[in-house]
Design a protein around this motif. Structure first.
Motif, PDB file in Angstrom:
ATOM      1  N   ILE A  31       8.024  -6.399   5.279  1.00 37.09           N
ATOM      2  CA  ILE A  31       7.296  -6.128   4.028  1.00 37.09           C
ATOM      3  C   ILE A  31       7.328  -7.347   3.119  1.00 37.09           C
ATOM      4  O   ILE A  31       6.292  -7.767   2.575  1.00 37.09           O
ATOM      5  CB  ILE A  31       7.908  -4.899   3.326  1.00 37.09           C
ATOM      6  CG1 ILE A  31       7.665  -3.636   4.151  1.00 37.09           C
ATOM      7  CG2 ILE A  31       7.313  -4.732   1.919  1.00 37.09           C
ATOM      8  CD1 ILE A  31       8.427  -2.414   3.659  1.00 37.09           C
ATOM      9  N   LEU A  32       8.503  -7.950   2.966  1.00 43.12           N
ATOM     10  CA  LEU A  32       8.630  -9.103   2.069  1.00 43.12           C
ATOM     11  C   LEU A  32       7.867 -10.314   2.592  1.00 43.12           C
ATOM     12  O   LEU A  32       7.216 -11.031   1.816  1.00 43.12           O
ATOM     13  CB  LEU A  32      10.109  -9.449   1.882  1.00 43.12           C
ATOM     14  CG  LEU A  32      10.959  -8.398   1.168  1.00 43.12           C
ATOM     15  CD1 LEU A  32      12.418  -8.829   1.133  1.00 43.12           C
ATOM     16  CD2 LEU A  32      10.440  -8.155  -0.252  1.00 43.12           C
ATOM     17  N   ALA A  66      -0.655  -7.211  -2.283  1.00 39.57           N
ATOM     18  CA  ALA A  66       0.638  -6.724  -2.763  1.00 39.57           C
ATOM     19  C   ALA A  66       0.528  -5.306  -3.312  1.00 39.57           C
ATOM     20  O   ALA A  66       1.394  -4.455  -3.070  1.00 39.57           O
ATOM     21  CB  ALA A  66       1.185  -7.660  -3.835  1.00 39.57           C
ATOM     22  N   GLN A  67      -0.547  -5.003  -4.025  1.00 38.85           N
ATOM     23  CA  GLN A  67      -0.726  -3.662  -4.581  1.00 38.85           C
ATOM     24  C   GLN A  67      -0.998  -2.626  -3.497  1.00 38.85           C
ATOM     25  O   GLN A  67      -0.528  -1.487  -3.587  1.00 38.85           O
ATOM     26  CB  GLN A  67      -1.865  -3.683  -5.603  1.00 38.85           C
ATOM     27  CG  GLN A  67      -1.496  -4.427  -6.884  1.00 38.85           C
ATOM     28  CD  GLN A  67      -2.678  -4.609  -7.815  1.00 38.85           C
ATOM     29  OE1 GLN A  67      -3.754  -5.059  -7.418  1.00 38.85           O
ATOM     30  NE2 GLN A  67      -2.492  -4.258  -9.073  1.00 38.85           N
ATOM     31  N   ARG A  68      -1.724  -3.029  -2.462  1.00 37.75           N
ATOM     32  CA  ARG A  68      -1.973  -2.093  -1.355  1.00 37.75           C
ATOM     33  C   ARG A  68      -0.686  -1.816  -0.576  1.00 37.75           C
ATOM     34  O   ARG A  68      -0.436  -0.683  -0.150  1.00 37.75           O
ATOM     35  CB  ARG A  68      -3.062  -2.648  -0.430  1.00 37.75           C
ATOM     36  CG  ARG A  68      -4.461  -2.664  -1.074  1.00 37.75           C
ATOM     37  CD  ARG A  68      -5.531  -3.010  -0.069  1.00 37.75           C
ATOM     38  NE  ARG A  68      -5.394  -4.355   0.465  1.00 37.75           N
ATOM     39  CZ  ARG A  68      -5.916  -5.446  -0.083  1.00 37.75           C
ATOM     40  NH1 ARG A  68      -6.604  -5.353  -1.216  1.00 37.75           N
ATOM     41  NH2 ARG A  68      -5.756  -6.638   0.486  1.00 37.75           N
ATOM     42  N   VAL A  69       0.127  -2.847  -0.384  1.00 40.24           N
ATOM     43  CA  VAL A  69       1.426  -2.659   0.254  1.00 40.24           C
ATOM     44  C   VAL A  69       2.288  -1.729  -0.588  1.00 40.24           C
ATOM     45  O   VAL A  69       2.979  -0.845  -0.070  1.00 40.24           O
ATOM     46  CB  VAL A  69       2.132  -4.013   0.460  1.00 40.24           C
ATOM     47  CG1 VAL A  69       3.582  -3.810   0.898  1.00 40.24           C
ATOM     48  CG2 VAL A  69       1.383  -4.856   1.486  1.00 40.24           C
ATOM     49  N   TRP A 122       3.766   1.509   1.293  1.00 39.18           N
ATOM     50  CA  TRP A 122       5.115   1.343   1.812  1.00 39.18           C
ATOM     51  C   TRP A 122       6.205   1.806   0.864  1.00 39.18           C
ATOM     52  O   TRP A 122       7.376   1.518   1.076  1.00 39.18           O
ATOM     53  CB  TRP A 122       5.346  -0.113   2.211  1.00 39.18           C
ATOM     54  CG  TRP A 122       4.620  -0.469   3.475  1.00 39.18           C
ATOM     55  CD1 TRP A 122       3.378  -1.027   3.586  1.00 39.18           C
ATOM     56  CD2 TRP A 122       5.088  -0.268   4.817  1.00 39.18           C
ATOM     57  NE1 TRP A 122       3.046  -1.198   4.906  1.00 39.18           N
ATOM     58  CE2 TRP A 122       4.078  -0.740   5.691  1.00 39.18           C
ATOM     59  CE3 TRP A 122       6.256   0.250   5.361  1.00 39.18           C
ATOM     60  CZ2 TRP A 122       4.207  -0.695   7.068  1.00 39.18           C
ATOM     61  CZ3 TRP A 122       6.395   0.294   6.739  1.00 39.18           C
ATOM     62  CH2 TRP A 122       5.381  -0.180   7.583  1.00 39.18           C
ATOM     63  N   PHE A 123       5.831   2.546  -0.192  1.00 44.04           N
ATOM     64  CA  PHE A 123       6.818   3.106  -1.108  1.00 44.04           C
ATOM     65  C   PHE A 123       6.887   4.611  -0.950  1.00 44.04           C
ATOM     66  O   PHE A 123       5.852   5.282  -0.850  1.00 44.04           O
ATOM     67  CB  PHE A 123       6.474   2.767  -2.565  1.00 44.04           C
ATOM     68  CG  PHE A 123       7.204   1.562  -3.103  1.00 44.04           C
ATOM     69  CD1 PHE A 123       8.399   1.703  -3.782  1.00 44.04           C
ATOM     70  CD2 PHE A 123       6.700   0.295  -2.905  1.00 44.04           C
ATOM     71  CE1 PHE A 123       9.078   0.597  -4.274  1.00 44.04           C
ATOM     72  CE2 PHE A 123       7.363  -0.830  -3.393  1.00 44.04           C
ATOM     73  CZ  PHE A 123       8.567  -0.671  -4.078  1.00 44.04           C
ATOM     74  N   ARG A 136       9.086   6.191  10.185  1.00 46.05           N
ATOM     75  CA  ARG A 136       9.219   4.771   9.835  1.00 46.05           C
ATOM     76  C   ARG A 136      10.063   4.630   8.573  1.00 46.05           C
ATOM     77  O   ARG A 136      10.269   5.580   7.823  1.00 46.05           O
ATOM     78  CB  ARG A 136       7.849   4.113   9.622  1.00 46.05           C
ATOM     79  CG  ARG A 136       7.048   4.682   8.439  1.00 46.05           C
ATOM     80  CD  ARG A 136       5.666   4.044   8.357  1.00 46.05           C
ATOM     81  NE  ARG A 136       4.825   4.685   7.334  1.00 46.05           N
ATOM     82  CZ  ARG A 136       4.372   4.074   6.244  1.00 46.05           C
ATOM     83  NH1 ARG A 136       4.668   2.813   6.016  1.00 46.05           N
ATOM     84  NH2 ARG A 136       3.603   4.717   5.393  1.00 46.05           N
ATOM     85  N   TRP A 137      10.516   3.404   8.355  1.00 45.35           N
ATOM     86  CA  TRP A 137      11.232   3.067   7.126  1.00 45.35           C
ATOM     87  C   TRP A 137      10.244   2.729   6.016  1.00 45.35           C
ATOM     88  O   TRP A 137       9.232   2.056   6.269  1.00 45.35           O
ATOM     89  CB  TRP A 137      12.148   1.861   7.350  1.00 45.35           C
ATOM     90  CG  TRP A 137      13.331   2.134   8.212  1.00 45.35           C
ATOM     91  CD1 TRP A 137      13.505   1.760   9.517  1.00 45.35           C
ATOM     92  CD2 TRP A 137      14.517   2.841   7.838  1.00 45.35           C
ATOM     93  NE1 TRP A 137      14.717   2.196   9.988  1.00 45.35           N
ATOM     94  CE2 TRP A 137      15.367   2.866   8.971  1.00 45.35           C
ATOM     95  CE3 TRP A 137      14.935   3.467   6.653  1.00 45.35           C
ATOM     96  CZ2 TRP A 137      16.620   3.478   8.952  1.00 45.35           C
ATOM     97  CZ3 TRP A 137      16.185   4.072   6.641  1.00 45.35           C
ATOM     98  CH2 TRP A 137      17.008   4.081   7.771  1.00 45.35           C
ATOM     99  N   VAL A 138      10.522   3.188   4.805  1.00 42.12           N
ATOM    100  CA  VAL A 138       9.746   2.806   3.630  1.00 42.12           C
ATOM    101  C   VAL A 138      10.734   2.450   2.523  1.00 42.12           C
ATOM    102  O   VAL A 138      11.932   2.727   2.625  1.00 42.12           O
ATOM    103  CB  VAL A 138       8.813   3.940   3.145  1.00 42.12           C
ATOM    104  CG1 VAL A 138       7.779   4.269   4.198  1.00 42.12           C
ATOM    105  CG2 VAL A 138       9.613   5.171   2.734  1.00 42.12           C
ATOM    106  N   ILE A 139      10.230   1.838   1.468  1.00 42.66           N
ATOM    107  CA  ILE A 139      11.082   1.540   0.314  1.00 42.66           C
ATOM    108  C   ILE A 139      11.295   2.835  -0.449  1.00 42.66           C
ATOM    109  O   ILE A 139      10.346   3.480  -0.886  1.00 42.66           O
ATOM    110  CB  ILE A 139      10.446   0.461  -0.570  1.00 42.66           C
ATOM    111  CG1 ILE A 139      10.345  -0.859   0.221  1.00 42.66           C
ATOM    112  CG2 ILE A 139      11.253   0.258  -1.850  1.00 42.66           C
ATOM    113  CD1 ILE A 139       9.657  -1.986  -0.513  1.00 42.66           C
TER     114      ILE A 139
END
Length: 257
Positions: free
Chosen positions: A118-119, A131-134, A138-139, A224-227
């Motif tokens: 992600i980073l 960045a805004q779409r991520v 992903w949150f 999956r992993w998300v923030i």
């Protein structure tokens, strides 16, 4: 001021703490080193032996201080002696939202690997739209904790200070690679505070390199992993990979496994 607000302010204040004169010398020297003068020296909390922790303890893990660093620690330092501790990050072959690789297993190393992807995607692109779409994809809670994502503010500040409307200026290049990782703390096998140390190389008429550390709550969704939701962890130590300070800060050299 709340811990998450304070950490956010500290991060933004340090986005470009060393900037050479624009259009000369180093051009725009990307400098994401983070310091926190009020933090005690520590490398985080160990994973619990078993059982789920309360929300209060999760907050304690996220807010636990990490090693205090100086700006110079991000660009160099004495090489560490002996074999470096490593973290073996699994390889994946799936692609998730916004083209970010995914498929990491439900392990601490998997959480570190997903955060690294992600980073790398967001900071490597330096594009606000991406960045805004991520941020939305992903949150766990994009309208809550995701709304004040420090990484998005970092991209915005970088572009603003460089006089760039939406992306890097012509002729500039930015390379972002995961160099090290660590697990600051865990709540079972579905929640970790994962940290990644990135090696950033920025070139524009000259070259600037630095290490940038960042931590996030990582939550397993079932696939999956998300923030994860909740306050942002305190800023991670920004050190140059492979140095004595990097080892002292708890960083483990990244190794694809």
């Amino acid at each position: 001021m709340r811990t998450e607000d304070r950490s956010y302010v500290v991060l933004l204040a340090a986005v470009v703490s060393v900037v050479a004169v624009l259009l000369s010398g180093l051009g725009l020297a990307v400098y994401f080193a983070v310091t926190d003068d009020d933090a005690d020296v520590a490398t985080g909390l160990p994973a619990p032996s078993g059982g789920a922790l309360s929300d209060e303890v999760r907050e304690e893990i996220a807010a636990a201080p990490m090693l205090t660093t100086r700006p110079g620690d991000a660009t160099g330092g004495a090489p560490a002696l002996g074999a470096l501790p490593t973290i073996e990050v699994p390889l994946v072959d799936q692609v998730g939202p916004e083209g970010i690789p995914t498929g990491y297993p439900r392990t601490p190393e998997g959480a570190v690997g997903q955060l690294g992807e992600i980073l790398v995607s967001v900071l490597g692109a330096m594009d606000l739209g991406h960045a805004q779409r991520v941020q939305q994809a992903w949150f766990e809670d994009p309208a809550g904790s995701g709304a004040s994502w420090p990484v998005l503010g970092l991209v915005q500040s970088f572009l603003a200070r460089g006089g760039m409307a939406s992306g890097l200026q012509p002729g500039a290049s930015l390379t972002v690679l995961p160099a090290a990782g660590q697990i600051k703390g865990s709540d079972g096998d579905s929640w970790h505070v994962a940290c990644v140390l990135l090696e950033i190389t920025y070139t524009y008429r000259d070259l600037a390199q630095l290490g940038y550390g960042h931590c996030e709550r990582m939550a397993w969704t079932g696939s999956r992993w998300v923030i994860g939701a909740g306050s942002h962890p305190v800023p991670a130590p920004s050190t140059w990979p492979g140095t004595e300070r990097a080892v002292e800060a708890g960083w483990r050299q990244w190794r694809d496994g």
